[in-house]
Scaffold this motif. Structure first.
Motif, PDB file in Angstrom:
ATOM      1  N   GLN A 783      -3.933  -4.192  -4.839  1.00  0.00           N
ATOM      2  CA  GLN A 783      -3.717  -4.301  -6.284  1.00  0.00           C
ATOM      3  C   GLN A 783      -2.543  -3.443  -6.726  1.00  0.00           C
ATOM      4  O   GLN A 783      -1.732  -3.849  -7.581  1.00  0.00           O
ATOM      5  N   ALA A 784      -2.427  -2.224  -6.111  1.00  0.00           N
ATOM      6  CA  ALA A 784      -1.331  -1.344  -6.465  1.00  0.00           C
ATOM      7  C   ALA A 784       0.005  -1.966  -6.071  1.00  0.00           C
ATOM      8  O   ALA A 784       0.990  -1.890  -6.823  1.00  0.00           O
ATOM      9  N   ASN A 785       0.060  -2.588  -4.909  1.00  0.00           N
ATOM     10  CA  ASN A 785       1.295  -3.242  -4.463  1.00  0.00           C
ATOM     11  C   ASN A 785       1.716  -4.347  -5.418  1.00  0.00           C
ATOM     12  O   ASN A 785       2.893  -4.471  -5.781  1.00  0.00           O
ATOM     13  N   ARG A 786       0.752  -5.174  -5.828  1.00  0.00           N
ATOM     14  CA  ARG A 786       1.077  -6.279  -6.744  1.00  0.00           C
ATOM     15  C   ARG A 786       1.570  -5.738  -8.094  1.00  0.00           C
ATOM     16  O   ARG A 786       2.520  -6.245  -8.679  1.00  0.00           O
ATOM     17  N   PHE A 787       0.882  -4.698  -8.588  1.00  0.00           N
ATOM     18  CA  PHE A 787       1.240  -4.114  -9.879  1.00  0.00           C
ATOM     19  C   PHE A 787       2.664  -3.551  -9.845  1.00  0.00           C
ATOM     20  O   PHE A 787       3.495  -3.820 -10.727  1.00  0.00           O
ATOM     21  N   ILE A 788       2.965  -2.794  -8.756  1.00  0.00           N
ATOM     22  CA  ILE A 788       4.292  -2.176  -8.620  1.00  0.00           C
ATOM     23  C   ILE A 788       5.369  -3.230  -8.487  1.00  0.00           C
ATOM     24  O   ILE A 788       6.427  -3.177  -9.133  1.00  0.00           O
ATOM     25  N   LYS A 798      10.145   2.269 -12.456  1.00  0.00           N
ATOM     26  CA  LYS A 798      10.032   3.105 -11.268  1.00  0.00           C
ATOM     27  C   LYS A 798       8.595   3.575 -11.137  1.00  0.00           C
ATOM     28  O   LYS A 798       7.826   3.586 -12.097  1.00  0.00           O
ATOM     29  N   PHE A 799       8.250   4.045  -9.884  1.00  0.00           N
ATOM     30  CA  PHE A 799       6.879   4.476  -9.627  1.00  0.00           C
ATOM     31  C   PHE A 799       6.895   5.755  -8.805  1.00  0.00           C
ATOM     32  O   PHE A 799       7.805   5.988  -7.984  1.00  0.00           O
ATOM     33  N   ALA A 800       5.910   6.591  -9.047  1.00  0.00           N
ATOM     34  CA  ALA A 800       5.759   7.844  -8.300  1.00  0.00           C
ATOM     35  C   ALA A 800       4.340   7.905  -7.753  1.00  0.00           C
ATOM     36  O   ALA A 800       3.383   7.471  -8.405  1.00  0.00           O
ATOM     37  N   LEU A 801       4.226   8.453  -6.517  1.00  0.00           N
ATOM     38  CA  LEU A 801       2.916   8.651  -5.880  1.00  0.00           C
ATOM     39  C   LEU A 801       2.504  10.090  -6.179  1.00  0.00           C
ATOM     40  O   LEU A 801       3.106  11.034  -5.661  1.00  0.00           O
ATOM     41  N   ASP A 802       1.491  10.249  -7.046  1.00  0.00           N
ATOM     42  CA  ASP A 802       1.091  11.565  -7.541  1.00  0.00           C
ATOM     43  C   ASP A 802       0.123  12.237  -6.570  1.00  0.00           C
ATOM     44  O   ASP A 802      -0.579  11.576  -5.797  1.00  0.00           O
ATOM     45  N   ASP A 803       0.113  13.607  -6.618  1.00  0.00           N
ATOM     46  CA  ASP A 803      -0.803  14.428  -5.790  1.00  0.00           C
ATOM     47  C   ASP A 803      -0.685  14.098  -4.309  1.00  0.00           C
ATOM     48  O   ASP A 803      -1.680  14.067  -3.564  1.00  0.00           O
ATOM     49  N   PHE A 804       0.558  13.821  -3.881  1.00  0.00           N
ATOM     50  CA  PHE A 804       0.729  13.422  -2.482  1.00  0.00           C
ATOM     51  C   PHE A 804       0.404  14.593  -1.552  1.00  0.00           C
ATOM     52  O   PHE A 804       0.788  15.739  -1.787  1.00  0.00           O
ATOM     53  N   GLY A 805      -0.286  14.243  -0.464  1.00  0.00           N
ATOM     54  CA  GLY A 805      -0.666  15.244   0.528  1.00  0.00           C
ATOM     55  C   GLY A 805      -2.131  15.587   0.494  1.00  0.00           C
ATOM     56  O   GLY A 805      -2.649  16.206   1.424  1.00  0.00           O
ATOM     57  N   THR A 806      -2.841  15.213  -0.579  1.00  0.00           N
ATOM     58  CA  THR A 806      -4.263  15.566  -0.677  1.00  0.00           C
ATOM     59  C   THR A 806      -5.149  14.491  -0.085  1.00  0.00           C
ATOM     60  O   THR A 806      -6.338  14.731   0.154  1.00  0.00           O
ATOM     61  N   GLY A 807      -4.573  13.282   0.155  1.00  0.00           N
ATOM     62  CA  GLY A 807      -5.395  12.183   0.653  1.00  0.00           C
ATOM     63  C   GLY A 807      -5.677  12.269   2.132  1.00  0.00           C
ATOM     64  O   GLY A 807      -6.552  11.584   2.653  1.00  0.00           O
TER      65      GLY A 807
END
Length: 896
Positions: A783-788, A798-807
């Motif tokens: 769903q995220a891919n389609r939305f972006i 543009k899009f940013a991946l937030d809180d990267f590194g916690t996953g």
């Protein structure tokens, strides 16, 4: 005083005038004098002079008469108005006369019978000897003898048409051969002349007073007058008449033509009325018409005239009085229009109107009142209002005092506080509301009243239904949530007073969503109705069953301990488990999850009790459904869930009341200077007291109860609205970052919503960046891919991946995930100066981002040392309090 003087007796006057020409004084001692002149002078002096000099003048003239006649004494006497007492006496006596007629003043007339009814005008009564009188004069003679009078000759005087005095000659010696005939004639002549002189004087005085009255009243009166003398063909106009129509009141040379001044439309009518009056058809000419003023405008006047005609009916004189009523006419016209308007209004309004006099007798009913009471105006007029308007109590049907009686008695308006049952003339009933008010006269005294009322039968029935619907659920007929909370509030007060025990059950139908989705809403509605009826058969009469919303039901158990409540809950659960719902030949087995909480004196409030019961019900559902769960005060998990439920309600309220606000936090480039403003928009909520609430306090509850899509919609809409309203901000903008939740990505309607907003706003999509957490992106990868992809391709966002590194996920997906920025989680950044592992994590994430074609942004850049370290590691951007604290954007963004 009469308006006209009495007529003079002309026949007697002619006799007196004849005698006066024949009789003169001839004894040689006095000059020859006309007797009528002398007597008239005596009359003038007698009536007109009251001073000592006047009395002497009268006496002197009477003395001349006495000497001329050779008698011992002469007197003139007048009676009082009732003819009972001799009021005035004027007399002349000789030097040796043994009596004075003045002693008769004040004497009663009844003591002199000759005066008391026997004496007539100019009739002479002769007494020759008071010692030897005739029988009819015995009483009079005896009285005169007391005054030493031996003989008397008395003549009656008529004043104003009746005998009111006498003139008398007295002698101290008897007149055995009778009084001389000449003296008889002289006495008549003197009496006639004296009466005529008094009458002439009275007429002169009357005319003088009349002239004086006219001289004083005409200028003071507001009436104009004109006098048309036909014989002399002259018209006299009074000064007031001239002034009334604009003429010079002193210019008598200007004589207007009265007929030419009358308005042409009125002239024919006025002339016809004058002709009728002259012909004797009307006692007076009276007309209201218009007359032209000198200035040319028309004045309304009232004309009243009387004519004098001769024996053949020809007009001799016409005198008219005219009064300017223009101002009154204007008031009358305005009053008529106002009355007509009020009458039309009363005829047209939808309210019934009844007016009465001060004794409650009906004077008027408008058509609506006729319809509402069943009485026609003609039939109701003159009847008591209690017979026409009969009101009763809407519940007890007891007769009520007529509101108009109350209003008149209390002298103030009375408005009904509740509907009144009105019995119409035909016996039908209706409910009305009324207002009664007293009517006052010019002095402020109550002289009547008005009753205004209207039919509220339909609205009363509607209110009754609304009242029922306000407290009951339409679908099931059970008590609704509002009424249930009110009863719960009363139960809580009772529990705090230690009056009895209560318990609350919160019941949720487990299979409702499946039936509603597979069979449709009609089936869902039927199921709820059947469940409500089923549960109602299992509770006690004192308990309350309510539908709280959706498939949720509440049961308030009165005089019930927690143990007994659990038993009741199990019975309800078992009843639901054994019930089969059939819809279109399909059979469904039901189940329910029930949360039970006790209501004690320690319970906080209604919201807390309901929240606890809901939390217990949610625990029962999470525990496997179709079971009963009891809330315990020390249940930490339920307490946390209850807090989240409370936050969910507060979030919804904040959305409805626009208590969210947007702040921005600057994102600073570290490696090179970039023009324009680059910032992230942050969401803050204000609580009920106006204090700022941090996102950590409400985001978890929003995500748990699915409220985040509503919040995201609010943020995107208000952010774009703010940018549209601020031209300077748009010019400076390089990139604006907006956070989105994972739930929004899974919402099929959210993407079209954002696309429409961007299109309508006209904002350049390349300046908008949406931030998605790494956890949400991985959980909803497709769903995220389609939305972006959709927003990048269509709008250039543009899009940013937030809180990267916690996953803690594999970095492999980054190669194919079309984001523009990686935001390094602040948990690695804030300890970068002291912890080498955190420093290496930041370096690795930065290198991986660059290798996959993405720029990096470090969060939590709290001071200059951390910013320098990030710059040395090659991180592209940084944000945090070391760069700038969040600042609120314009309030319009919060209020919309």
């Amino acid at each position: 005083m009469s308006s006209q003087p009495p007529p003079i007796e002309t026949e007697e006057q002619e006799t007196a005038d004849f005698l006066a020409t024949q009789f003169v004084f001839g004894n040689g001692e006095h000059p020859t004098v006309g007797l009528d002149v002398l007597v008239t002078k005596v009359a003038v002096d007698f009536v007109g002079l009251t001073s000592e000099a006047g009395d002497n003048c009268v006496k002197r003239n009477l003395d001349a008469l006495r000497e001329a006649t050779g008698v011992d004494a002469i007197c003139i006497a007048l009676l009082d108005g009732e003819r009972k007492i001799i009021e005035r006496v004027a007399a002349a006596t000789g030097l040796v006369t043994p009596f004075d007629p003045q002693v008769m003043k004040g004497d009663a007339v009844e003591r002199l019978p000759v005066l008391n009814g026997k004496l007539e005008h100019l009739r002479v009564a002769e007494i020759r000897d008071t010692l030897h009188p005739r029988r009819e004069h015995a009483v009079d003679a005896a009285r005169l003898a007391e005054f030493n009078v031996r003989a008397a000759l008395v003549c009656g005087l008529s004043l104003n048409g009746r005998v009111n005095g006498f003139i008398a000659l007295f002698s101290s010696q008897p007149r055995k051969d009778g009084w001389d005939a000449n003296l008889h004639l002289m006495l008549k002549l003197v009496g006639s002349s004296f009466a005529t002189g008094l009458e002439r004087l009275r007429v002169q005085r009357y005319l003088g007073r009349l002239e004086e009255r006219n001289a004083l009243s005409l200028p003071a009166a507001n009436d104009g007058m004109w006098d048309f003398d036909v014989e002399n063909n002259t018209v006299y106009y009074s000064p007031r008449w001239r002034k009334m129509l604009g003429y010079d009141e002193h210019d008598v040379d200007v004589t207007p033509d009265w007929r030419r001044l009358v308005h042409p439309d009125d002239l024919a009518r006025v002339q016809a009325m004058i002709r009728d009056h002259i012909a004797g058809k009307t006692p007076m000419f009276e007309s209201v018409h218009r007359m032209r003023h000198v200035k040319g405008d028309w004045r309304w006047v009232v004309s009243r005239a009387q004519a004098r005609v001769d024996a053949s009916g020809r007009l001799r004189r016409l005198v008219c009085v005219e009064f300017d009523i223009t101002e009154r006419k204007l008031y009358e016209d305005a009053l008529f229009k106002e009355k007509e308007s009020a009458q039309i209004t009363l005829q047209s309004i939808g309210d019934g109107v009844i007016t009465t006099d001060g004794h409650m007798i009906v004077e008027y009913l408008n058509p609506t009142a006729e319809e509402l009471t069943g009485w026609k105006f003609e039939e109701a007029q003159g009847k008591g209002v209690d017979e026409i308007f009969r009101g009763f109590h809407e519940e007890t049907c007891e007769p009520l005092e007529n509101p108009l009686s109350v209003a008149i008695r209390r002298a103030r308006a009375i408005k009904s506080v509740r509907p009144t049952l009105l019995i119409k003339r035909d016996g039908n009933e209706m409910y009305i509301e009324s207002t009664a008010s007293p009517i006052r006269d010019g002095s402020g005294a109550v002289c009547g009243g008005v009753l205004v009322f209207h039919d509220v039968s339909e609205s009363r029935e509607l209110n009754r239904k609304l009242s029922y619907h306000a407290s009951h659920d339409i679908l099931t007929g059970l008590v609704n949530r509002r009424e249930f909370e009110a009863r719960l509030e009363r139960s809580l007060r009772s529990a705090k007073a230690r009056e009895t025990q209560y318990a609350l059950c919160h019941l949720d139908v487990d299979q409702f969503k499946i039936i509603n989705d597979t069979c449709g809403h009609s089936a869902g509605d039927a199921l709820l109705g059947q469940v409500g009826a089923l549960l109602k058969t299992k509770i006690r009469w004192r308990d309350t069953l309510a539908r709280l919303g959706g498939d949720e039901f509440g049961v308030l158990l009165e005089s019930c301990s927690l143990d007994d409540a659990l038993v009741m809950a199990e019975q309800l659960r078992e009843t639901m488990r054994n019930y089969k719902f059939v819809w279109e030949e399909r059979t469904f087995r039901l189940g329910c999850s029930i949360g039970v909480v006790p209501i004690t004196g320690d319970s906080e409030d209604v919201a807390t009790v309901l929240s606890s019961a809901d939390s217990a019900c949610q625990a029962a559902k999470e525990g496997g459904r179709n079971r009963v769960f009891s809330f315990q005060d020390n249940d930490i998990d339920l307490m946390r869930r209850r807090r989240e439920m409370q936050w969910a309600a507060r979030i919804n309220n904040a959305l409805e009341e626009s208590r969210f606000e947007l702040f921005r936090m600057t994102i600073q480039p570290l490696q090179k200077h970039e023009p324009g403003a680059h910032y992230e928009l942050l969401l803050r909520m204000r609580d009920e007291t106006g204090k700022i609430v941090a996102p950590d306090n409400f985001i978890n509850a929003a995500e748990r109860y699915g409220i985040t899509p509503q919040i995201d919609r609010w943020v995107v809409e208000h952010a774009l609205r703010w940018l549209v309203s601020e031209a300077d901000e748009r010019e400076r903008l390089a990139l604006c970052s907006i956070n989105l939740s994972g739930q929004s990505l899974g919402d099929a309607d959210f993407l079209p919503f954002v696309q429409k907003l961007l299109k309508n706003s006209g904002i350049d999509g390349t300046k908008i960046c949406f931030e998605i957490t790494e956890t949400a992106a991985i959980a909803s990868f497709s769903q995220a891919n389609r939305f972006i992809a959709a927003l990048k391709e269509e709008q250039g966002c543009k899009f940013a991946l937030d809180d990267f590194g916690t996953g803690l996920s594999s970095f492999g997906y980054l190669k194919h995930f079309p984001v523009d920025f990686l935001k390094i989680d602040g948990s690695f950044v804030k300890e970068i100066l002291r912890d080498p592992i955190d420093r290496e994590m930041v370096r690795s994430i930065n290198e991986i981002g660059h290798l996959t074609g993405k720029q990096t942004i470090a969060e939590f850049a709290e001071n200059e040392e951390i910013i320098n370290m990030l710059r040395s590691l090659g991180v592209d951007y940084a944000q945090g309090y070391g760069i700038s604290a969040p600042t609120r954007i314009l309030k319009i963004a919060a209020n919309g």
